[in-house]
Motif scaffolding. Sequence first.
Motif, PDB file in Angstrom:
ATOM      1  N   LEU A  24       8.065  -7.454  -0.308  1.00 10.79           N
ATOM      2  CA  LEU A  24       8.487  -6.066  -0.134  1.00 10.79           C
ATOM      3  C   LEU A  24       8.373  -5.624   1.322  1.00 10.79           C
ATOM      4  N   ASP A  25       7.324  -6.056   2.028  1.00  8.62           N
ATOM      5  CA  ASP A  25       7.155  -5.591   3.409  1.00  8.62           C
ATOM      6  C   ASP A  25       8.212  -6.171   4.344  1.00  8.62           C
ATOM      7  N   GLN A  26       8.965  -7.166   3.860  1.00  9.27           N
ATOM      8  CA  GLN A  26      10.079  -7.700   4.638  1.00  9.27           C
ATOM      9  C   GLN A  26      11.419  -7.057   4.248  1.00  9.27           C
ATOM     10  N   LEU A  27      11.399  -6.263   3.206  1.00  8.77           N
ATOM     11  CA  LEU A  27      12.620  -5.634   2.719  1.00  8.77           C
ATOM     12  C   LEU A  27      12.704  -4.152   3.065  1.00  8.77           C
ATOM     13  N   VAL A  28      11.559  -3.511   3.255  1.00  9.20           N
ATOM     14  CA  VAL A  28      11.548  -2.064   3.466  1.00  9.20           C
ATOM     15  C   VAL A  28      10.596  -1.715   4.594  1.00  9.20           C
ATOM     16  N   ASP A  71       1.370   1.047  -3.845  1.00 11.95           N
ATOM     17  CA  ASP A  71       0.442   0.555  -2.815  1.00 11.95           C
ATOM     18  C   ASP A  71       1.155  -0.372  -1.836  1.00 11.95           C
ATOM     19  N   GLU A  72       1.918  -1.321  -2.362  1.00 10.60           N
ATOM     20  CA  GLU A  72       2.626  -2.272  -1.504  1.00 10.60           C
ATOM     21  C   GLU A  72       3.648  -1.558  -0.622  1.00 10.60           C
ATOM     22  N   LEU A  73       4.348  -0.595  -1.180  1.00  7.05           N
ATOM     23  CA  LEU A  73       5.331   0.148  -0.398  1.00  7.05           C
ATOM     24  C   LEU A  73       4.654   0.963   0.694  1.00  7.05           C
ATOM     25  N   GLU A  74       3.516   1.549   0.366  1.00  6.93           N
ATOM     26  CA  GLU A  74       2.774   2.331   1.370  1.00  6.93           C
ATOM     27  C   GLU A  74       2.327   1.443   2.519  1.00  6.93           C
ATOM     28  N   ARG A  75       1.857   0.229   2.188  1.00  6.51           N
ATOM     29  CA  ARG A  75       1.443  -0.694   3.247  1.00  6.51           C
ATOM     30  C   ARG A  75       2.621  -1.103   4.127  1.00  6.51           C
ATOM     31  N   ALA A  76       3.818  -1.066   3.557  1.00  3.68           N
ATOM     32  CA  ALA A  76       5.026  -1.399   4.324  1.00  3.68           C
ATOM     33  C   ALA A  76       5.557  -0.203   5.105  1.00  3.68           C
ATOM     34  N   GLY A  77       4.878   0.939   4.998  1.00  2.00           N
ATOM     35  CA  GLY A  77       5.271   2.125   5.749  1.00  2.00           C
ATOM     36  C   GLY A  77       6.122   3.109   4.992  1.00  2.00           C
ATOM     37  N   VAL A 111       3.814  -9.682  -7.340  1.00  3.86           N
ATOM     38  CA  VAL A 111       4.524  -8.799  -6.405  1.00  3.86           C
ATOM     39  C   VAL A 111       4.394  -9.303  -4.975  1.00  3.86           C
ATOM     40  N   GLN A 112       3.247  -9.830  -4.623  1.00  2.00           N
ATOM     41  CA  GLN A 112       3.019 -10.303  -3.258  1.00  2.00           C
ATOM     42  C   GLN A 112       3.594 -11.698  -3.005  1.00  2.00           C
ATOM     43  N   ASN A 113       3.976 -12.389  -4.080  1.00  2.00           N
ATOM     44  CA  ASN A 113       4.548 -13.733  -3.937  1.00  2.00           C
ATOM     45  C   ASN A 113       5.810 -13.845  -4.792  1.00  2.00           C
TER      46      ASN A 113
END
Length: 472
Positions: free
Chosen positions: A56-60, A93-99, A47-49
Amino acid sequence: MTTVRLEYGDGHLDAELPDDAIEIRAGQSGAEPDPLPDPVAATREAVQNPVGMPRLDQLVGPRSKITIAFPDRVKGGVHDSAHRRVAVPLLLDELERAGVSSRDVTLVCAIGLHRKNTEDEFAALLGDDTLSRLDPSQIVNHDAEDPDQMVDIGTSRHGDPVQMNRRLLDADLSIMLGHTSGNPYGGYSGGYKMPATGLTSWRSIRSHHSPGTMQRPDFVPASTDSHFRHQLQAIGRAMEAAMPRPFFTVDAVLDAASRQLKVAAGAIAEVEQATWPTAGRRTELVLDGPPADVLVVGMPRNFHYGNGMGSNPILMMQAAGSSISRAKNALRADPVIIVASVCDGWFNDDEFPATVAVYDALQTVDTAADLTRFEDEFSTRTDWVEAYRHGGAYHPFHAFSMAYMGGLAKINSRSVIIAGAQRPDLAHGMGAATAATVEEALADAGALLRTDPRVLVVPELSKPAYHLSIGR
């Protein structure tokens, strides 16, 4: 002779088969790749690569609306480290880190025309971690008949109708989970097969689950380079063209015990290319020749579509057709298929309300392909559509797709013989012959083929199977 225990109805039966019969059991045949030692870490790494897409943090970001689509109960298991149970919390978790707020996430089970999941089944599929982070209203079944949720966006490049779930259009990003497993339809599950069959309408699904596609010579044996697979890709890409962004997909290659062998994330096309080689090493089994003359399969009553596979004759023949699709490259051109099936006439009307009518319609036509004349009438029948929407039943068109795969069993064999049918008349209505026992069926096959048959046996159809071929 050797004794082989076959699945049969609610239990098993022992059959005497030739000593040189080739027995194929999931997880016990060939060199299975080792499962990942840490599927959580592997999924997080994927998911991170991602491949072919940004992270994901660059998409949302804050206020982004997210749809996460996940597979239904047909595949994947419900163990603690099952792909759905692992991937969804990591994605949250990844989405939460992206805000992204968890309130802005909707989970959609991509059931297609399968029956809807209950709350208890969602709990088993997703686990307590996911359920504790989302309101129950945020976990929903796809509904192919919901006029408020289905959107017609035109046709694919093949001219197939593309009618899709509106949640994919309304989301800033749609994330798709899939299982890359050997499948008799189009080679593998996962990839573009997920959205094209799981989040569309019966009319979209009819375009490829139909005689026009399934009776093409490239449909059997199972292959990723078939017109069927190309249709799935075209429908999926048409969906993506209408969405704000393409799918961010997270697919896991699964072994016979539904354990992860590899996980890849990112753009669907790149994920397919990343996962299919591993899936091939798990799924493609090469046998020593010559090709087998007879395929023997053991069929339980309870199968991945639900209760009734070995007793409902429509589903019974579908499983026979699927078995041929998986094994065709290991069989002679005109094999005999022997199915140990109880075939007792329990159609399981609650889950499969349209199959009795489809069976009856089959008695009025020459081949399963001729059933197309009944599709529109049956697939729009109000009570059956309501049963799909609100009664825990399969969509009425599902019965047609089962019958069409069952028709392939006849097209690709000299004969299908149902051994142990308690209602032989129902097997005959499917175009199959019958025998009291597997041994009698094997004798009939030898007489029909005029040879001492070489036998290939798959004793357990309830387990994930292989794609079989003969070494050259």
